[in-house]
Design an enzyme around this catalytic site. Structure first.
Site, short mmCIF file in Angstrom:
data_model
loop_
_atom_site.label_atom_id
_atom_site.label_comp_id
_atom_site.label_asym_id
_atom_site.label_seq_id
_atom_site.Cartn_x
_atom_site.Cartn_y
_atom_site.Cartn_z
N ARG A 98 -24.58 48.85 23.78
CA ARG A 98 -25.14 49.64 22.68
C ARG A 98 -25.67 48.67 21.62
NH1 ARG A 98 -22.24 52.42 17.60
NH2 ARG A 98 -24.15 53.23 16.73
N HIS A 143 -29.69 52.15 12.51
CA HIS A 143 -28.36 51.66 12.16
C HIS A 143 -28.44 50.97 10.79
CE1 HIS A 143 -24.28 50.41 13.96
NE2 HIS A 143 -24.26 49.97 12.72
N GLU A 188 -23.49 56.76 11.98
CA GLU A 188 -22.53 57.00 10.89
C GLU A 188 -23.13 57.56 9.61
OE1 GLU A 188 -20.13 53.52 10.17
OE2 GLU A 188 -19.08 53.73 12.07
N ASN A 328 -17.44 57.24 16.34
CA ASN A 328 -16.88 55.94 15.95
C ASN A 328 -15.53 56.21 15.29
OD1 ASN A 328 -19.30 54.90 16.79
ND2 ASN A 328 -19.96 54.17 14.77
N TYR A 330 -11.89 53.98 13.82
CA TYR A 330 -11.16 52.72 13.64
C TYR A 330 -9.71 52.91 13.21
CZ TYR A 330 -15.57 50.21 14.06
OH TYR A 330 -16.75 49.70 14.55
N GLU A 402 -17.90 53.38 19.01
CA GLU A 402 -17.32 52.21 18.34
C GLU A 402 -15.83 52.38 18.21
OE1 GLU A 402 -18.90 50.99 14.48
OE2 GLU A 402 -20.95 51.33 15.18
#
Ligand SMILES: *[C@@H]1O[C@H](CO)[C@@H](O)[C@H](O)[C@H]1NC(C)=O
Ligand SMILES: *[C@@H]1O[C@H](CO)[C@@H](O)[C@H](O)[C@H]1NC(C)=O
Ligand SMILES: *[C@@H]1O[C@H](CO)[C@@H](O)[C@H](O)[C@H]1NC(C)=O
Ligand SMILES: *[C@@H]1O[C@H](CO)[C@@H](O)[C@H](O)[C@H]1NC(C)=O
Ligand SMILES: *[C@@H]1O[C@H](CO)[C@@H](O)[C@H](O)[C@H]1NC(C)=O
Length: 516
Positions: A98, A143, A188, A328, A330, A402
């Site tokens: 990606r 992005h 995002e 995504n 985290y 991600e």
């Protein structure tokens, strides 16, 4: 029916399912890959006709925008080193890579009046190099590195960006869609709008909270939908690819039984604002978000909500515009709201996203693994998030685009290995319960310019030695571990790689070209 279920259960308990197991198999249909973005790795910021993006502008105009006062003029130099990048992907044995397109490398004016051949050639070469080794390109159209020219015209706060973005997306589909089958419209939206327009943390660092961020939200949703509709109407039939948005969703968990509402509100403000209009049956922003912002706006004496409304035509234009969900993730946060929260936010008189949301959040210190707190470890939050999405959005297929861990950069990165194992295991738990996961992506393939952290936080499977002008890349322990996960399609919690053997291309694993 009963037998089918018990057979499935039996299959599950022997391999994939059962958290206590130290060795779990990963379903073969799940694509495994790695990611990067243009600004963070390419360098060559003004080379071969590329013009200034808002990211270039910010790092040049505020020399210490990044903690370490660095910029991304050279970064990991991937513009020149893309063949080494693809070699690294082959060493790992990934199914896909990606990466994102730099808008100003392809369209130097920001508009499609002039297409920059050299920029097109760069991406064309990268795509061909990937396909030569049967690695699928997964391409993010946008992005964060907006042309500075378009920012001067208001950037994501100007409704005309829906056309500007649509024009760029069409150029991308026409140039690369013969070879690219996975398109991500926008990366995002919350981080783009909240950190870019509502805060000073990412470009353009507009820092107008509770105002610019909400203008951005609406325009991002419409621009994403424009990209989707263009692909759907003009390209899908002959290019036969898929197109989706990537939304970052961190999980907000109630701190106590009194805090369910606070946690729900935080999840809705941070990412429901984008998932609800696209994925829910009714479309539009979440009711609670509309309500809270409208109430605050009225209290502040405004004549209309700071969150611009979506007309019924716009609601329909946005609803259903993603083939799958790019996700995504985290980390997680504990959320709460109490009397002193109300007082604290009551003291903020101007527009404020945080006051609109009205929930507090924090991360307990004992979620820290390793020496930094750059990414706090709470894999159970990933499981809860995936479970929530399964129930809330009809088990839409999810592509994890991600997931990754930041630290200070050692080659023996046991903290990152622990993190990946924990998060992959949480993903497998969700799959066992029925979540439809189609892909998983590590962020990042290599160390890169991590926005306000510059190069002070390292997040790559490969270390980049920025002290050496050749920018050599060296695999970390996590790269060895990920390679074995991909090769064996197995998550073995105790696997110890032999790092004295160089990570090399293994032809038996690099000859796949897999599809979702
Ligand atoms: C961002 O805006 C706030 C006021 O909302 C201000 O206190 C802060 O200093 C600003 N930050 C920067 C970096 O401009
Ligand atoms: C709110 O403002 C008042 C008056 O300035 C101050 O005394 C109080 O400590 C503030 N409350 C919070 C939670 O910040
Ligand atoms: C991480 O550590 C820094 C420095 O000690 C601190 O300021 C920050 O609040 C910590 N962040 C979290 C999420 O605990
Ligand atoms: C590069 O130099 C810095 C500063 O001297 C040092 O902290 C860092 O460990 C060095 N190595 C790499 C791989 O960046
Ligand atoms: C810099 O990297 C190159 C390429 O990997 C290597 O040959 C060279 O020895 C390195 N130089 C230093 C000073 O480490």
């Amino acid at each position: 029916m009963f037998t089918v279920i018990s057979i499935l259960l039996a299959l599950c308990s022997s391999s994939l399912c059962g958290t206590a197991q130290n060795v779990r198999s990963i379903p073969k249909h799940i694509l495994l890959g790695a990611a990067s973005s243009a600004f963070q790795v390419e360098g060559a910021w003004n080379i071969d006709g590329k013009t200034e993006s808002i990211a270039d502008h910010l790092v040049h105009s505020q020399k210490c925008y990044a903690k370490d006062c660095s910029n991304a003029d050279v970064a990991a130099n991937s513009y020149y080193m893309y063949k080494r990048d693809v070699e690294m992907l082959r060493e790992l044995g990934v199914d896909f890579y990606r990466f994102s397109l730099s808008w100003t490398r392809i369209l130097p004016t920001g508009f499609p009046d002039k297409v920059n051949e050299a920029g097109v050639q760069y991406y064309s070469n990268l795509i061909d190099e990937l396909l030569k080794y049967k690695i699928q390109p997964v391409v993010t159209i946008f992005h964060w590195d907006l042309p500075q020219k378009l920012q001067q015209l208001g950037g994501w706060t100007n409704p005309h960006i829906v056309n500007w973005y649509g024009d760029f997306a069409r150029v991308a589909f026409s140039l690369f869609g013969d070879r690219v089958k996975y398109w991500i419209t926008i990366n995002e939206p919350h981080q783009l709008c909240h950190y870019g327009y509502g805060s000073p943390y990412i470009p353009p660092a507009m820092n107008l909270t509770g105002e610019a961020d909400y203008l951005c939200s609406k325009n991002v949703l419409l621009a994403h939908a424009r990209g989707y509709h263009i692909y759907d109407k003009e390209f899908r039939l002959w290019q036969e690819g898929m197109i989706f948005i990537t939304i970052n969703a961190e999980w907000f968990e109630p701190e106590s039984e009194h805090d369910y509402e606070a946690a729900i509100d935080a999840n809705q403000f941070w990412w429901g604002l984008y998932t609800h209009p696209i994925l829910s049956r009714s479309g539009d922003y979440p009711e609670i978000v509309k309500h809270r912002i409208a109430v605050m706006s009225t209290k502040q004496g405004l004549l209309r909500s700071r969150l611009p409304e979506l007309s019924s035509e716009e609601i329909n234009y946005i609803r259903g515009t993603t083939d799958i969900l790019g996700l995504n993730h985290y980390t997680s946060y504990l959320a709460y709201r109490n009397a002193s929260t109300e007082e604290y936010y009551g003291n903020i008189t101007g527009p404020s996203f945080d006051a609109d949301c009205g929930a507090m959040n924090y991360q307990p210190g004992d979620w820290q693994i390793g020496e930094t707190n750059a990414t706090m470890y709470a894999p159970w939050g990933f499981y809860k998030l995936l479970t929530f999405i399964r129930f809330e959005y009809d088990n839409i297929p999810v592509f994890i685009t991600e997931n990754g861990f930041g630290n200070s950069g050692a080659l023996i990165d046991d903290d990152r290995v622990l993190y990946y194992r924990g998060y992959l295991s949480a993903m497998l738990d969700a799959i066992c319960d029925g979540s439809h996961i189609v892909g998983y992506t590590t962020w990042s393939l290599m160390d890169s310019f991590e926005w306000p952290n510059g190069y002070s936080i390292r997040i790559g499977l490969y270390q980049v030695d920025y002290n050496n002008t050749s920018l050599p890349r060296t695999p970390r322990k996590s790269a060895y571990v990920y390679k074995e996960i991909i090769r064996s399609r197995t998550l073995d919690m105790n696997y110890e790689p032999d790092m004295t053997i160089p990570l090399s291309v293994d032809n038996s694993t690099s000859n796949r070209l897999t599809h979702i």
